[in-house]
Design a protein around this motif. Structure first.
Motif, PDB file in Angstrom:
ATOM      1  N   ASN A  97      22.488  -0.600  30.722  1.00  0.00           N
ATOM      2  CA  ASN A  97      21.880  -1.460  29.707  1.00  0.00           C
ATOM      3  C   ASN A  97      22.888  -2.490  29.170  1.00  0.00           C
ATOM      4  O   ASN A  97      23.003  -2.697  27.968  1.00  0.00           O
ATOM      5  N   THR A  98      23.585  -3.145  30.103  1.00  0.00           N
ATOM      6  CA  THR A  98      24.597  -4.128  29.707  1.00  0.00           C
ATOM      7  C   THR A  98      24.149  -5.569  29.966  1.00  0.00           C
ATOM      8  O   THR A  98      24.957  -6.481  29.917  1.00  0.00           O
ATOM      9  N   TYR A  99      22.874  -5.770  30.236  1.00  0.00           N
ATOM     10  CA  TYR A  99      22.379  -7.118  30.481  1.00  0.00           C
ATOM     11  C   TYR A  99      21.871  -7.718  29.176  1.00  0.00           C
ATOM     12  O   TYR A  99      21.470  -7.005  28.267  1.00  0.00           O
ATOM     13  N   ALA A 100      21.883  -9.032  29.122  1.00  0.00           N
ATOM     14  CA  ALA A 100      21.390  -9.735  27.929  1.00  0.00           C
ATOM     15  C   ALA A 100      19.864  -9.815  27.984  1.00  0.00           C
ATOM     16  O   ALA A 100      19.288  -9.773  29.073  1.00  0.00           O
ATOM     17  N   PRO A 101      19.210  -9.953  26.840  1.00  0.00           N
ATOM     18  CA  PRO A 101      17.751 -10.089  26.858  1.00  0.00           C
ATOM     19  C   PRO A 101      17.296 -11.277  27.704  1.00  0.00           C
ATOM     20  O   PRO A 101      16.256 -11.228  28.324  1.00  0.00           O
ATOM     21  N   ARG A 102      18.082 -12.339  27.698  1.00  0.00           N
ATOM     22  CA  ARG A 102      17.771 -13.483  28.564  1.00  0.00           C
ATOM     23  C   ARG A 102      18.595 -13.336  29.837  1.00  0.00           C
ATOM     24  O   ARG A 102      19.806 -13.587  29.833  1.00  0.00           O
ATOM     25  N   ILE A 103      17.946 -12.944  30.886  1.00  0.00           N
ATOM     26  CA  ILE A 103      18.637 -12.725  32.156  1.00  0.00           C
ATOM     27  C   ILE A 103      18.923 -14.083  32.792  1.00  0.00           C
ATOM     28  O   ILE A 103      18.013 -14.894  32.957  1.00  0.00           O
ATOM     29  N   GLU A 104      20.180 -14.331  33.108  1.00  0.00           N
ATOM     30  CA  GLU A 104      20.561 -15.600  33.712  1.00  0.00           C
ATOM     31  C   GLU A 104      21.155 -15.359  35.090  1.00  0.00           C
ATOM     32  O   GLU A 104      21.841 -14.362  35.317  1.00  0.00           O
ATOM     33  N   ILE A 105      20.915 -16.277  35.961  1.00  0.00           N
ATOM     34  CA  ILE A 105      21.391 -16.173  37.332  1.00  0.00           C
ATOM     35  C   ILE A 105      22.901 -16.400  37.375  1.00  0.00           C
ATOM     36  O   ILE A 105      23.451 -17.190  36.600  1.00  0.00           O
ATOM     37  N   SER A 106      23.573 -15.700  38.287  1.00  0.00           N
ATOM     38  CA  SER A 106      25.021 -15.867  38.443  1.00  0.00           C
ATOM     39  C   SER A 106      25.312 -17.189  39.142  1.00  0.00           C
ATOM     40  O   SER A 106      24.416 -17.826  39.711  1.00  0.00           O
ATOM     41  N   ALA A 107      26.554 -17.614  39.120  1.00  0.00           N
ATOM     42  CA  ALA A 107      26.944 -18.865  39.791  1.00  0.00           C
ATOM     43  C   ALA A 107      26.673 -18.772  41.289  1.00  0.00           C
ATOM     44  O   ALA A 107      26.181 -19.717  41.907  1.00  0.00           O
ATOM     45  N   ASP A 108      26.984 -17.617  41.886  1.00  0.00           N
ATOM     46  CA  ASP A 108      26.723 -17.422  43.313  1.00  0.00           C
ATOM     47  C   ASP A 108      25.226 -17.444  43.583  1.00  0.00           C
ATOM     48  O   ASP A 108      24.769 -18.054  44.549  1.00  0.00           O
ATOM     49  N   GLY A 109      24.444 -16.784  42.726  1.00  0.00           N
ATOM     50  CA  GLY A 109      22.993 -16.784  42.890  1.00  0.00           C
ATOM     51  C   GLY A 109      22.415 -18.183  42.764  1.00  0.00           C
ATOM     52  O   GLY A 109      21.529 -18.580  43.518  1.00  0.00           O
ATOM     53  N   ALA A 110      22.924 -18.961  41.813  1.00  0.00           N
ATOM     54  CA  ALA A 110      22.458 -20.337  41.628  1.00  0.00           C
ATOM     55  C   ALA A 110      22.781 -21.194  42.846  1.00  0.00           C
ATOM     56  O   ALA A 110      21.957 -22.016  43.267  1.00  0.00           O
ATOM     57  N   ARG A 111      23.957 -20.984  43.411  1.00  0.00           N
ATOM     58  CA  ARG A 111      24.324 -21.723  44.631  1.00  0.00           C
ATOM     59  C   ARG A 111      23.350 -21.410  45.759  1.00  0.00           C
ATOM     60  O   ARG A 111      22.890 -22.297  46.476  1.00  0.00           O
ATOM     61  N   ARG A 112      22.995 -20.126  45.905  1.00  0.00           N
ATOM     62  CA  ARG A 112      22.066 -19.719  46.963  1.00  0.00           C
ATOM     63  C   ARG A 112      20.678 -20.302  46.731  1.00  0.00           C
ATOM     64  O   ARG A 112      20.039 -20.792  47.662  1.00  0.00           O
ATOM     65  N   VAL A 113      20.189 -20.253  45.487  1.00  0.00           N
ATOM     66  CA  VAL A 113      18.862 -20.790  45.186  1.00  0.00           C
ATOM     67  C   VAL A 113      18.839 -22.291  45.465  1.00  0.00           C
ATOM     68  O   VAL A 113      17.889 -22.802  46.077  1.00  0.00           O
ATOM     69  N   GLN A 114      19.863 -23.005  45.044  1.00  0.00           N
ATOM     70  CA  GLN A 114      19.930 -24.450  45.286  1.00  0.00           C
ATOM     71  C   GLN A 114      19.899 -24.750  46.786  1.00  0.00           C
ATOM     72  O   GLN A 114      19.165 -25.633  47.233  1.00  0.00           O
ATOM     73  N   ALA A 115      20.675 -24.020  47.551  1.00  0.00           N
ATOM     74  CA  ALA A 115      20.700 -24.229  49.010  1.00  0.00           C
ATOM     75  C   ALA A 115      19.327 -23.957  49.609  1.00  0.00           C
ATOM     76  O   ALA A 115      18.874 -24.688  50.508  1.00  0.00           O
ATOM     77  N   ASN A 116      18.644 -22.939  49.112  1.00  0.00           N
ATOM     78  CA  ASN A 116      17.327 -22.605  49.650  1.00  0.00           C
ATOM     79  C   ASN A 116      16.262 -23.604  49.217  1.00  0.00           C
ATOM     80  O   ASN A 116      15.343 -23.899  49.984  1.00  0.00           O
TER      81      ASN A 116
END
Length: 176
Positions: A97-116
């Motif tokens: 339970n260490t995640y914030a209420p607003r879940i944000e994508i990681s930098a690596d995840g954002a890079r992957r989403v942008q590429a896709n």
């Protein structure tokens, strides 16, 4: 000799218990579902229900699942390395339970989403680049530095602001 048999039986019982516990945890955690491409695997953890529900109401629901956007598509190896790393990070955060209420994508995840995004919408992004002076204002940042969601903020998850406040988050439904 009795001591040797006791140790042998204890070892067999311990091994049997470990195997049963392993299969129990495998079943309880739905671990094998993570090897699939089914978006429902992403809601094994209840904290992703808002993202899943908002995706179901998006234009992407009939065209792209979670892994199509969030995992590398260039190779099987990269896909499963990212899947394993993300899975570990998610399981630790959700379990502890260490995640914030607003879940944000990681930098690596954002890079992957942008590429896709660019890969899937290749023809469209080519047109945008060719006509950026007419249709997109890149005065604040270079076109290569901007992310698709800088403008297309609500694609495909709508206005997901937190776990409990998302449009269309009336629960998970079966896609027809």
């Amino acid at each position: 000799m009795k001591s040797g048999k006791f140790i042998a039986y204890s070892a067999i019982i311990a091994l049997f218990t470990a195997v049963v516990l392993f299969f129990y945890l495998l079943d309880t955690s739905k671990a094998l579902s993570y090897l699939s491409t089914d978006p429902k695997a992403c809601i094994n953890c209840h904290v992703m229900n808002a993202q899943y529900a908002s995706w179901q109401h998006s234009s992407h629901a009939n065209q792209a699942g979670c892994i199509d956007c969030h995992l590398p598509t260039d190779s099987f190896v990269h896909k499963y390395i990212s899947k394993a790393r993300d899975g570990w990070n998610h399981s630790v955060a959700f379990t502890l339970n260490t995640y914030a209420p607003r879940i944000e994508i990681s930098a690596d995840g954002a890079r992957r989403v942008q590429a896709n995004c660019i890969s899937c919408h290749n023809r469209l992004t080519g047109t945008i680049r060719a006509n950026e002076d007419k249709y997109h204002d890149f005065s604040k940042a270079k076109a290569t530095e901007r992310k698709c969601w800088d403008c297309h903020r609500n694609v495909p998850h709508g206005g997901v602001h937190s776990i409990i406040s998302a449009p269309n988050n009336l629960g998970v439904r079966e896609l027809q």
